[in-house]
Design an enzyme around this catalytic site. Structure first.
Site, PDB file in Angstrom:
ATOM      1  N   GLY A  21       4.547   1.197   0.123  1.00  0.00           N
ATOM      2  CA  GLY A  21       3.317   1.050  -0.633  1.00  0.00           C
ATOM      3  C   GLY A  21       2.811   2.403  -1.105  1.00  0.00           C
ATOM      4  O   GLY A  21       3.244   3.461  -0.626  1.00  0.00           O
ATOM      5  N   CYS A  22       1.872   2.385  -2.052  1.00  0.00           N
ATOM      6  CA  CYS A  22       1.374   3.636  -2.625  1.00  0.00           C
ATOM      7  C   CYS A  22       0.525   4.417  -1.631  1.00  0.00           C
ATOM      8  O   CYS A  22       0.749   5.623  -1.418  1.00  0.00           O
ATOM      9  CB  CYS A  22       0.594   3.356  -3.908  1.00  0.00           C
ATOM     10  SG  CYS A  22      -0.629   2.027  -3.787  1.00  0.00           S
TER      11      CYS A  22
END
Length: 346
Positions: free
Chosen positions: A149-150
């Site tokens: 994920g970011c």
């Protein structure tokens, strides 16, 4: 022979970013793009900025052909990605999954944080977390890549050297992070409409964000300790980009702390050290993580700040970095100057 690639979920922000980057690849044949919303329409018809690219005439299909590609990118929601990844792997194909379907080794985290029961514990055990700076060697031989994920990418890159060398002197790490609105996806949500988000900023899910178990899972694997993350995410009124400010207690002095980080990342092609806190505008459209390391000597807290593009190093360009590793292409190939490409969307 060209490497055959399919993108499932090609009309979302991360799917579009994959298309933008894949257009550079001479070694790739894009055999299928999937979008139920735009079935039968050509890419250039839906997204006119692709009109001058080699993929402009390819048409969206409704369902993926599991026999057509060598590698499948999944840019779809978490729960359907669980099942689709299993079907693709059963065909002896490779998967780079941009959802959270296979990121967390803790089987019990999925019902609590994602609202569904995971069906394939054996695949969770086999999946490789796709953060090259930490798991490069494992990625090269993996069939299932769980693309990070970011928020976890920005946070873990801020923590990895400290975790690896065991210099964190507390059982809680404090993280404040800010993301562009594209992190919420292309779905219609009132809070992220332009009139609501313009000139506004707000925290959300401040005590139970779904990226917390992903961060803690990796932190505990690296450190061997049960370290908790006090994580607060915020939305910024920009399209894309992300800042993560990470604080932890340490007994290291400032000089040694900075030297530790520089030594650990000295050969990493996509880590750039900054002498002042990094800014979003310098990483937009790129695969770079800009990093700043300092020490608040008054409190004894390390201050590590990272900036990434949430759709780039936080999603699609990192997926392509993993792709390069899997297929044996030079890791940096096509990814060094992405911000210079004319198409930047959104």
């Amino acid at each position: 022979m060209a490497i055959k690639v399919s993108i499932v979920g090609a009309s979302g922000y991360t799917g579009i970013e994959l298309l933008r980057i894949l257009n550079l690849y001479k070694e790739v044949e894009l055999v299928q793009i999937i979008s139920r919303e735009f079935e039968g329409k050509a890419l250039k018809e839906v997204f006119p900025f692709f009109i001058s690219t080699k993929f402009s005439d390819i048409k969206f299909d409704k369902e993926p052909d599991l026999d057509s590609a060598d590698i499948y990118f999944l840019a779809i929601p978490h729960e359907p990605a669980v099942e689709l990844a299993k079907k693709i792997l059963d065909k002896n194909k490779k998967v780079i999954d941009l959802s959270a379907a296979y990121r967390i080794k803790n089987f019990n985290a999925y019902p609590e944080f994602y609202g569904f029961e995971h069906s394939y514990k054996e695949l969770l055990d086999k999946a490789v977390y796709g953060l090259p700076e930490i798991h490069r060697d494992k990625i090269k031989n993996a069939n299932l890549i769980a693309n990070p994920g970011c928020y976890p990418t920005a946070t873990l890159l801020a923590l990895y050297p400290a975790l690896k060398e065991n210099i964190i002197d507390s059982d809680t790490i404090i993280v404040n992070a800010l993301s562009g609105i594209s992190g919420a996806g292309r779905g219609l949500k009132q809070k992220f409409h332009y009139p609501e988000a313009f000139s506004n900023s707000f925290a959300y899910n401040p005590t139970k964000h779904r990226h917390i178990p992903e961060m803690e899972d990796q932190i505990n694997q690296i450190s061997g300790k049960d370290i908790k993350v006090r994580f607060t995410p915020h939305i910024l009124p920009v399209s894309r980009g992300m800042i993560s400010t990470v604080n932890f207690k340490t007994n290291l002095n400032k000089k040694d702390l900075i030297e530790l980080y520089r030594l650990e990342y000295r050969y990493e092609p996509f880590i750039r050290f900054q002498k002042t806190p990094p800014e979003i505008k310098y990483v937009i459209g790129s695969n770079y993580c800009d990093i700043y390391v300092d020490l608040d000597e008054r409190t004894g807290y390390a201050v590590v700040i990272t900036a990434i593009d949430n759709l780039g190093k936080g999603a699609s360009s990192q997926a392509m970095q993993n792709f390069n590793l899997i297929v044996g292409i030079e890791e940096e190939k096509y990814l060094k100057n992405l911000s210079e490409i004319s198409i930047i969307y959104p």
